[in-house]
Motif scaffolding. Structure first.
Motif, short mmCIF file in Angstrom:
data_model
loop_
_atom_site.label_atom_id
_atom_site.label_comp_id
_atom_site.label_asym_id
_atom_site.label_seq_id
_atom_site.Cartn_x
_atom_site.Cartn_y
_atom_site.Cartn_z
N SER A 141 0.80 -1.22 0.00
CA SER A 141 0.00 0.00 0.00
C SER A 141 0.83 1.27 0.00
O SER A 141 0.30 2.35 -0.28
N GLY A 142 2.12 1.14 0.30
CA GLY A 142 2.96 2.34 0.27
C GLY A 142 3.25 2.84 -1.13
O GLY A 142 3.58 4.02 -1.33
N THR A 143 3.12 1.96 -2.12
CA THR A 143 3.47 2.34 -3.50
C THR A 143 2.38 2.04 -4.51
O THR A 143 2.51 2.41 -5.67
N ASP A 144 1.31 1.40 -4.12
CA ASP A 144 0.30 0.93 -5.06
C ASP A 144 -1.08 1.39 -4.59
O ASP A 144 -1.56 0.97 -3.54
N VAL A 172 -3.93 0.05 -1.66
CA VAL A 172 -4.55 0.87 -0.61
C VAL A 172 -6.05 0.60 -0.56
O VAL A 172 -6.63 0.41 0.52
N LEU A 173 -6.68 0.58 -1.72
CA LEU A 173 -8.12 0.33 -1.78
C LEU A 173 -8.47 -1.08 -1.33
O LEU A 173 -9.44 -1.29 -0.58
N PHE A 174 -7.68 -2.05 -1.78
CA PHE A 174 -7.93 -3.43 -1.39
C PHE A 174 -7.74 -3.60 0.12
O PHE A 174 -8.56 -4.24 0.79
N LYS A 175 -6.68 -3.03 0.64
CA LYS A 175 -6.40 -3.13 2.07
C LYS A 175 -7.55 -2.57 2.90
O LYS A 175 -8.00 -3.20 3.87
#
Length: 565
Positions: free
Chosen positions: A384-387, A391-394
Motif C-alpha cells: 500500500s505504500g506504493t500501489d 490501498v483500496l484493497f487493504k
C-alpha cells in the motif's frame, strides 16, 4: 492399615502432549503463504521462533501467564497513589520475546538488523529483506507466538499500530518512534528519557458511547503548549504502557492525543486506574477503566480530526484481530487432529473414524481459508505504500476479513474443543483458553454490525475499491464453476442497492467467502479448494462442522494439517 489399588489410576489411551515441536514449520499453509506472499527471507527466523513457541517450557509459561492474572495496586504501603498493575513474570517473558523478535516493529525498522534466533541475548543476523513483505513476515511470526500465549498480543499489536498514527505529528514521531521500535523490553515505570524503549496502549471508548466515539465527553483544555485531559475511559488496554493514544473533545471537535504514563518532568501523569476488567478470557493481559484528572497530553494530527487520525492505528489493529483469530483456529485444529491421532475408540484411532475425520477436515478447511486470507491481507499492507490499488484493497479487505474470520473463530473453537470430549472443557488442556479467547477478537476494534457497516462506508467513500476487490477475486475466474456462480450472485447483491444496510452482514459474508474461495482455488491443494467450494459456496454441507459431502478426500486434508506429519 489401609491400602489402595493403583491400577485404576494408570493413564491409558490418552493422547501425548503436543510440545517440543516447530509451531511454525508444522503449519504447512502458513509456511507456503510466507513464501508465496514474498517473505521467504524470513523463514529461518520464523522457524526459530516456531521452535521456541512449541517448546514444552514456553507452553508452560503461557499457562502460567493466564493462571496468574494481573493485579491492580492502586496504592503503595504508605498510602501513596501509584496506579500500577503487577503481572506474572511469564507475561513479561512473552512481551520480551515479542519485542526482541520485532513483532511490534518489523515493518517500521530498517531492512537489515540483528534479531534473535530464540531467547533474548542469543542473536543472529536476519539478512536483507530487499523484497519487502515485512508485514507478511511479521504476520506469520505474530500468529506463531500468539498461539502459545495470545494475551500479550494486545499491547504488541497496539505498539505496532501506533506508528502510522503518530506520524501525523512529525515532532512527536521523531521523539517516540525510536523508543517504540526498539528491540529491548523495559517494563519498569520510568520517565521516557530514562528508557530506550516504549510500549503503546490506547483509550478510546467511554461508557456512554462505546463504538460511537463521537459521543465521547472527555475534554482537552490547552495548557502551556500542550493539553490537559479530564474525563474517563471505559476501556483502556494495557494500562502499564508508556504512551497512550486517546480521543478527547476540543473546541474544534473530537481530536487525537498522545498521553504519556510519565510526564516530561518525571511525574506520574494524572491517570487513575479505577479497576481492572474481569474478562471472559484474555486473562494474562490487563484491561482497565481509567479516569483522567488534568492528564498531560499532546495533540496528534489536526484539531477535530481525531477519528481520521486514530483510524490509521485501528486499521492495523484490525489486521491483528484477523491474525489472532487465525492463530486460534490453527491451535484448535492441530490440537483436535493431534488428539485424534493418539486416542482410540471402538477399536481404532479416532482419526480413522470416518465421522471424526469429516469433522477434523472441516475444521482444517476453515483454518486454511483464514490463513491464506490473513497472509494475503498482510501483503496488501506491504504494497500500500506504493500501489493505490493495494490501498483500496487493504481498506476494504481488512474490514471484510475482520468481520468473517473473527466471527467464525468462536464456533470453530467450540467444535475443536468437542473433539477432545470432556478433556477439552478442562482448563489444564489448551482448548479451553482458545474457546475463551476467540470471542474477544470479534468484539475488539468493532463488533459485527460496526464492521459490516464499515464495509459499506468504505464503498461509499471509495467506490473504486469494489472493482479492485473483484479484480483480486477474479484471478481465479474459470477455475471452479461454483466460485464463478458465487461471485456472480455477489455482484448482483450490489446491483440492488435497496436496503443494502439491512443486508450488510449477508453481503460482507459473501464477500469474505468469495475472497477465500479465490485464494484457495489458486493456492491450496485441490482437495482443500474442492471441499471449500462444495460446502461454503455451493451449499453442499450442513450448518455444523463435519458435514462434508461424500467423495471429498478428508483424509488428505487432515494429514496436511496434522502438526506431527
Amino acid at each position: 492399615m489401609l491400602t489402595f489399588a493403583t491400577g485404576t489410576t494408570e493413564a491409558r489411551n490418552q493422547s501425548v502432549p503436543l510440545e517440543d515441536y516447530d509451531a511454525f514449520g508444522a503449519d504447512r499453509p502458513l509456511v507456503e503463504a510466507l513464501r508465496r506472499e514474498g517473505a521467504a527471507w524470513a523463514e529461518p527466523r520464523a522457524h526459530a521462533l516456531g521452535a521456541l513457541a512449541g517448546s514444552a517450557e514456553l507452553l508452560a509459561a503461557g499457562r502460567d501467564a493466564n493462571r496468574h492474572r494481573p493485579e491492580l495496586q492502586a496504592f503503595d504501603r504508605y498510602g501513596h497513589r501509584i496506579d500500577e498493575v503487577v503481572y506474572h513474570p511469564a507475561y513479561h517473558r512473552f512481551m520480551a520475546l515479542a519485542v526482541e523478535h520485532e513483532l511490534h516493529s518489523l515493518p517500521w525498522r530498517p531492512a537489515v538488523s540483528p534479531t534473535p534466533a530464540a531467547e533474548p541475548g542469543d542473536r543472529v543476523h536476519r539478512g536483507t529483506c530487499s523484497d519487502g513483505a515485512a508485514h507478511v513476515a511479521r504476520a506469520a511470526m505474530f500468529m506463531t507466538l500468539s498461539r502459545t500465549e495470545p494475551g500479550h498480543g494486545c499491547p504488541i499489536s497496539m505498539t505496532y499500530s501506533a506508528i502510522p498514527a503518530l506520524r501525523a505529528a512529525p515532532e512527536l514521531a521523531a521523539e517516540w518512534e525510536p523508543r517504540i521500535t526498539a528491540t529491548s523490553y523495559e517494563p519498569r515505570l520510568d520517565p521516557p528519557g530514562a528508557k530506550s524503549s516504549a510500549i503503546v496502549g490506547m483509550a478510546m471508548t467511554e461508557k456512554q458511547g462505546g463504538s460511537d466515539v463521537r459521543a465521547n465527553i472527555t475534554v482537552a483544555e490547552p495548557a502551556d503548549g500542550a493539553y490537559r485531559l479530564t474525563g474517563h475511559k471505559w476501556f483502556c488496554s494495557a494500562p502499564m504502557s508508556d504512551l497512550f493514544l486517546v480521543l478527547a473533545q476540543t473546541s474544534d471537535g473530537l481530536s487525537c492525543f498522545a498521553m504519556p504514563r510519565i510526564t516530561p518532568d518525571g511525574a506520574r501523569n494524572a491517570m487513575r486506574i479505577q479497576r481492572l476488567k474481569d474478562k471472559l478470557g484474555n486473562w494474562s493481559n490487563a484491561s482497565s477503566e481509567i479516569e483522567l484528572h488534568g492528564a498531560f497530553a499532546q495533540m496528534v494530527g489536526e484539531p477535530g480530526r481525531g477519528v481520521p487520525t486514530i483510524i490509521e492505528m485501528v486499521g492495523h489493529t484490525r489486521l491483528d484481530c484477523v491474525l489472532g483469530s487465525t492463530a486460534g483456529m490453527r491451535t484448535a485444529t492441530e490440537q483436535a487432529i493431534h488428539h485424534a491421532r493418539h486416542r482410540a475408540a471402538f477399536g481404532k484411532l479416532l482419526v480413522e473414524q470416518p465421522l471424526m475425520r469429516n469433522v477434523l477436515a472441516d475444521l482444517a478447511i476453515e483454518s486454511e481459508a483464514a490463513t491464506v486470507t490473513a497472509m494475503r491481507l498482510a501483503r496488501a499492507y506491504d504494497e500500500s505504500g506504493t500501489d493505490e490499488a493495494a490501498v483500496l484493497f487493504k481498506r476494504l479487505a481488512t474490514a471484510v476479513a475482520k468481520y468473517w474470520i473473527c466471527k467464525r473463530g468462536p464456533g470453530h473453537a467450540a467444535e475443536a474443543l468437542e473433539c477432545l470430549g470432556g478433556n477439552g472443557y478442562v482448563e489444564e488442556w489448551p482448548l479451553a483458553r482458545v474457546y475463551r479467547e476467540q470471542p474477544l477478537l470479534s468484539v475488539w476494534e468493532g463488533s459485527g454490525n460496526v464492521i459490516a457497516l464499515d464495509v459499506l462506508r468504505a464503498l461509499a467513500r471509495t467506490p473504486a475499491a469494489l472493482g479492485v476487490f473483484f479484480d483480486e477475486v477474479g484471478l481465479a475466474a474459470g477455475a471452479d464453476a461454483r466460485l464463478d456462480a458465487h461471485v456472480a450472485a455477489l455482484k448482483a447483491e450490489f446491483a440492488d442497492p435497496a436496503e443494502l444496510e439491512a443486508r450488510a452482514r449477508r453481503v460482507v459474508e459473501r464477500m469474505a467467502l468469495a475472497l477465500q474461495g479465490s485464494l484457495l482455488v489458486r493456492h491450496s491443494p485441490p482437495e482443500v479448494a474442492d471441499a471449500f467450494c462444495a460446502t461454503r459456496l455451493a451449499g453442499d454441507g450442513g450448518l455444523a462442522y463435519g458435514t462434508l459431502p461424500a467423495g471429498l478426500d478428508a483424509g488428505a486434508i487432515v494429514e496436511r494439517h496434522a502438526p506431527d506429519w
